[in-house]
Design an enzyme around this catalytic site. Structure first.
Site, PDB file in Angstrom:
ATOM      1  N   GLY A 115       0.871  -1.244  -0.100  1.00  0.00           N
ATOM      2  CA  GLY A 115      -0.288   0.009   0.121  1.00  0.00           C
ATOM      3  C   GLY A 115       0.884   1.143   0.040  1.00  0.00           C
ATOM      4  N   TYR A 116       0.609   2.267  -0.918  1.00  0.00           N
ATOM      5  CA  TYR A 116       1.207   3.485  -0.965  1.00  0.00           C
ATOM      6  C   TYR A 116       0.520   4.608  -1.180  1.00  0.00           C
ATOM      7  CZ  TYR A 116       0.491   2.939  -6.125  1.00  0.00           C
ATOM      8  OH  TYR A 116      -0.386   2.909  -7.337  1.00  0.00           O
ATOM      9  N   GLY A 117      -0.939   4.189  -1.377  1.00  0.00           N
ATOM     10  CA  GLY A 117      -1.992   5.403  -1.618  1.00  0.00           C
ATOM     11  C   GLY A 117      -2.976   5.207  -0.565  1.00  0.00           C
ATOM     12  N   SER A 118      -4.201   5.015  -0.908  1.00  0.00           N
ATOM     13  CA  SER A 118      -5.283   4.851   0.049  1.00  0.00           C
ATOM     14  C   SER A 118      -5.156   3.563   0.944  1.00  0.00           C
ATOM     15  CB  SER A 118      -6.546   4.837  -0.739  1.00  0.00           C
ATOM     16  OG  SER A 118      -6.987   3.658  -1.513  1.00  0.00           O
ATOM     17  N   GLU A 174      -9.665  -1.161  -7.201  1.00  0.00           N
ATOM     18  CA  GLU A 174      -8.448  -0.610  -7.987  1.00  0.00           C
ATOM     19  C   GLU A 174      -8.645  -0.505  -9.328  1.00  0.00           C
ATOM     20  OE1 GLU A 174      -6.141   0.898  -6.394  1.00  0.00           O
ATOM     21  OE2 GLU A 174      -6.570   0.047  -4.366  1.00  0.00           O
TER      22      GLU A 174
END
Length: 257
Positions: free
Chosen positions: A14-17, A142
């Site tokens: 995970g790098y965003g939401s 996604e």
């Protein structure tokens, strides 16, 4: 007839939401980073933080190889600096403070190495019996331009979520011979530069204007930015991402907590 249970668990980056809104059935998570990528609000969002008529912006990753390979990127890369370094995001030293000004410094893309680009995030472990459900959940979540990839994720620390990680799973971690860092090969969703929702490169000022006025079924674009920036800060007190924080300054988001 039900599908057979996978024999192996699954890692998800995970790098965003996904940092502030994890997937279901997480057993535990690792905090760490990806090398050779930048995180940018260059993915158009018409299903979460915008609408088809007025798309918002969400983050994606751009690899150094794509920055060098495709002519849609100019020769210089705008990066947002850590004090006294040339890196946009890293572990800061004790007592270091964040400047109130936006330090936008360009770098020649051809001269950058993977060590110069770092994105902080998390990796979640999903137990075998939950892999199929979580895959289906993420494929829907996604779906607006993202595709799956396998990349190395370098580990900073481990946090138990539902249960302590088993010794057998942690023994599978690989170790970099040069740096001694532990890492895993993990699945990640990226909106690559050739997907139809990719809007980069875009100036940070133009991105801020879109974020400030966009809203979708999941909420305002400003909320997404604030939640992400706070979540990245919360991974470790030394972690700062100056691109995210400079976006907050441009939009006049209150001081982060």
């Amino acid at each position: 007839m039900s599908s057979p249970v996978p024999q192996q668990g699954m890692w998800i980056i995970g790098y965003g939401s996904l940092i502030f809104k994890p997937p279901p059935h997480v057993s535990f998570k690792l905090t760490g980073y990806l090398k050779g990528f930048i995180r940018r609000f260059w993915q158009s969002s018409n299903d979460h933080r915008g609408t088809p008529k007025s798309p918002g912006r969400v983050v994606t990753l751009v690899s150094l190889s794509d920055l060098k390979r495709y002519d849609k990127f100019h020769s210089d890369l705008h990066m947002y600096e850590l004090s006294k370094t040339h890196q946009e995001t890293d572990l800061s030293q004790e007592g270091e403070t964040t400047s109130s000004e936006i330090l936008d410094i360009t770098h020649h893309i051809s001269q950058l190495t993977e060590e110069d680009l770092k994105v902080w995030g998390v990796a979640y472990y999903i137990a075998p019996e939950n892999v199929q459900y979580v895959k289906e959940y993420l494929d829907i979540r996604e779906q607006n331009g993202y595709s799956t990839h396998l990349v190395p994720f370098h580990i900073l620390n481990i946090e138990s979520v539902e249960s302590s990680p088993s010794t057998s799973i942690m023994n599978e971690l690989s170790q970099d011979e040069k740096t001694g860092d532990y890492y895993i090969e993990s699945m990640i969703y990226i909106g690559t530069i050739d997907n139809e929702a990719f809007v980069g490169p875009e100036s940070i000022e133009d991105t801020a204007k879109v974020i400030k006025t966009s809203q979708g079924p999941s909420g305002t674009n400003v909320e997404y930015l604030q939640l992400l920036t706070n979540a990245v800060r919360g991974l470790d007190p030394r972690i700062h991402d100056y691109y995210l924080e400079d976006l907050c300054k441009l939009i006049d988001i209150p001081s982060l907590t």
